[in-house]
Design a protein around this motif. Structure first.
Motif, PDB file in Angstrom:
ATOM      1  N   THR A  60       0.807  -1.220   0.000  1.00  0.00           N
ATOM      2  CA  THR A  60       0.000   0.000   0.000  1.00  0.00           C
ATOM      3  C   THR A  60       0.841   1.272   0.000  1.00  0.00           C
ATOM      4  O   THR A  60       0.637   2.141  -0.851  1.00  0.00           O
ATOM      5  N   GLN A 290      -3.849  -0.973   6.296  1.00  0.00           N
ATOM      6  CA  GLN A 290      -3.207  -1.403   5.049  1.00  0.00           C
ATOM      7  C   GLN A 290      -3.558  -2.835   4.705  1.00  0.00           C
ATOM      8  O   GLN A 290      -3.483  -3.248   3.545  1.00  0.00           O
ATOM      9  N   ASP A 357      -3.679   5.355   0.523  1.00  0.00           N
ATOM     10  CA  ASP A 357      -3.438   4.741   1.829  1.00  0.00           C
ATOM     11  C   ASP A 357      -4.247   5.458   2.905  1.00  0.00           C
ATOM     12  O   ASP A 357      -3.782   6.430   3.504  1.00  0.00           O
TER      13      ASP A 357
END
Length: 437
Positions: A60, A290, A357
């Motif tokens: 991520t 994540q 993210d």
């Protein structure tokens, strides 16, 4: 070097490895680590290229940084050559990396960890960059970005809190109540174990040993308060102080409820066990997000502040590390690097990053929080309500001391927790090597 690359393996400094290995009974192989190296360059460096050393090795953040560097390239006409290394290797190799020929811009951390390298003159001041971006940041963020000499050395990107995460549906199904005090936390852990769950998800195998420091910090902050914790981190008090012993005494009470086999598990695998409802709770950062690919699962994740141990300290302190960027001491393309750092400090850049993210919080005051999910909003409220903010053990202290003395000691102790006196004595025996009176 490729746009995104890994670095070859090489052993760390043998002298220190022998000292620490002998001190804690860890073989040389246990402390061998890859070394972070630069992307090259030098006298004939391309003025159209900026090199960027990144610790965002997970999928991520790697994708988020690619979004940011791509936007900068389009905006500036410059090329960013990214040197990606996994987070733990970056941490362990940073000093030798900065002493060599590092990339122009590199990821790092605010506060003490930044100040340490600024004092060693292993990075360059950024006052001219802050002249352009400074109006968009709070005074607290500015303070975290300055060295001891008052100059700016850091451009922040995001922060995130550590807390105790759980799945709301699991708590509802089992009738669990969110604990506010230590006794309630231990009682809940005991009940979860009876119910066939791993109460505390945990994975500190391989390069993820750093993950245990979140629990250590919170137990110490709740037991002894922020001032003692920071004095301990800065080498101002003895690790054999009775207050440090009290911290391990409390931590030992929680240890039986850690997920079995944690020493052979990554933090990602531990987090997944929470998402899969095999573990009841996890002491972890917001970066847990994540791991989430299903938005229904994301909506089911919640957290509570680490419970109170001593009413005198309550839940006042919050761990909220701030990540961002620094400029190497002799950048190959200084003008391009500063242009990149100015871009990195902009609200648009933070929005680009968070768009990929969502497990972090923007620190630029001009960033719109309208797109924040429920976890991000609650995280922002937690940080805003804190009376004290700590960064993280390996960011609030000498990096060498934490990575080569404290962390190996606490990791070994956690595998068979006792009263902690022996472990703390070994740690204390090395304190003077890193801190002067």
């Amino acid at each position: 070097m490729t746009q995104q690359s890994r670095n070859p393996l090489a052993a760390r400094d043998p002298g220190r490895r022998r000292v620490v290995g002998g001190l804690f009974g860890l073989g040389a192989a246990a402390l061998a680590a890859p070394v972070l190296t630069a992307c090259g360059g030098g006298a004939g460096a391309d003025p159209k290229t900026v090199t960027f050393g990144s610790n965002g090795g997970d999928a991520t953040p790697k994708k988020a940084y690619a979004s940011v560097t791509g936007a900068f390239a389009k905006d500036s006409g410059l090329t960013v050559k990214t040197n990606t290394v996994d987070h733990d290797t970056f941490q362990k190799s940073i000093t030798s990396y900065l002493q060599g020929t590092p990339d122009d811009v590199f990821t790092w951390f605010a506060g003490y960890r930044m100040q340490y390298f600024a004092k060693k003159k292993l990075c360059s001041p950024l006052d001219d960059v802050w002249d352009k971006i400074g109006a968009d940041f709070s005074d607290a963020t500015k303070q975290l970005s300055r060295g001891e000499d008052g100059k700016y050395y850091f451009v922040p990107l995001y922060n995130y809190p550590w807390a105790v995460f759980y799945r709301k549906s699991l708590f509802k199904e089992r009738g669990y109540q969110v604990p506010q005090k230590w006794s309630e936390f231990i009682a809940l852990s005991k009940q979860m174990k009876k119910d066939g769950l791993s109460p505390i998800a945990s994975g500190y195998g391989g390069g993820d040993s750093w993950s245990i420091l979140g629990a250590f910090d919170y137990v110490n902050l709740r037991t002894n308060g922020y001032d003692f914790h920071m004095s301990l981190m800065r080498g101002k008090v003895s690790w054999t102080d009775k207050r440090a012993l009290a911290t391990l005494d409390h931590w030992r009470e929680l240890a039986p409820y850690y997920q079995q086999g944690a020493a052979g598990r990554s933090w990602q695998d531990a987090a997944q066990s929470l998402l899969d409802k095999k573990s009841g709770m996890a002491v972890i950062g917001l970066f847990l997000g994540q791991q989430i690919t299903d938005e229904k699962v994301r909506a089911d994740i919640d957290f509570f502040p680490f419970p109170e141990i001593d009413a005198a300290h309550g839940q006042d302190a919050v761990e909220a590390p701030t990540d961002g960027f620094m400029l190497s001491r002799r950048p190959k393309n200084e003008a391009g690097a500063k242009k990149f750092l100015e871009f990195l400090g902009g609200a648009h850049t933070e929005e680009l990053y968070m768009g990929v993210d969502p497990s972090n919080l923007a620190v630029n005051d001009k960033v719109s929080t309208g797109s924040y999910n429920a976890l991000q909003k609650k995280s922002a409220d937690l940080i805003a309500s804190a009376k004290q903010i700590s960064q993280f053990a390996d960011r609030d202290s000498d990096p060498g001391f934490i990575s080569t003395v404290v962390l190996p000691g606490l990791t070994e102790w956690l595998s068979h927790p006792d009263d902690g006196s022996g472990t703390l004595t070994k740690i204390e025996s090395q304190r003077s090597r890193f801190f002067t009176a």
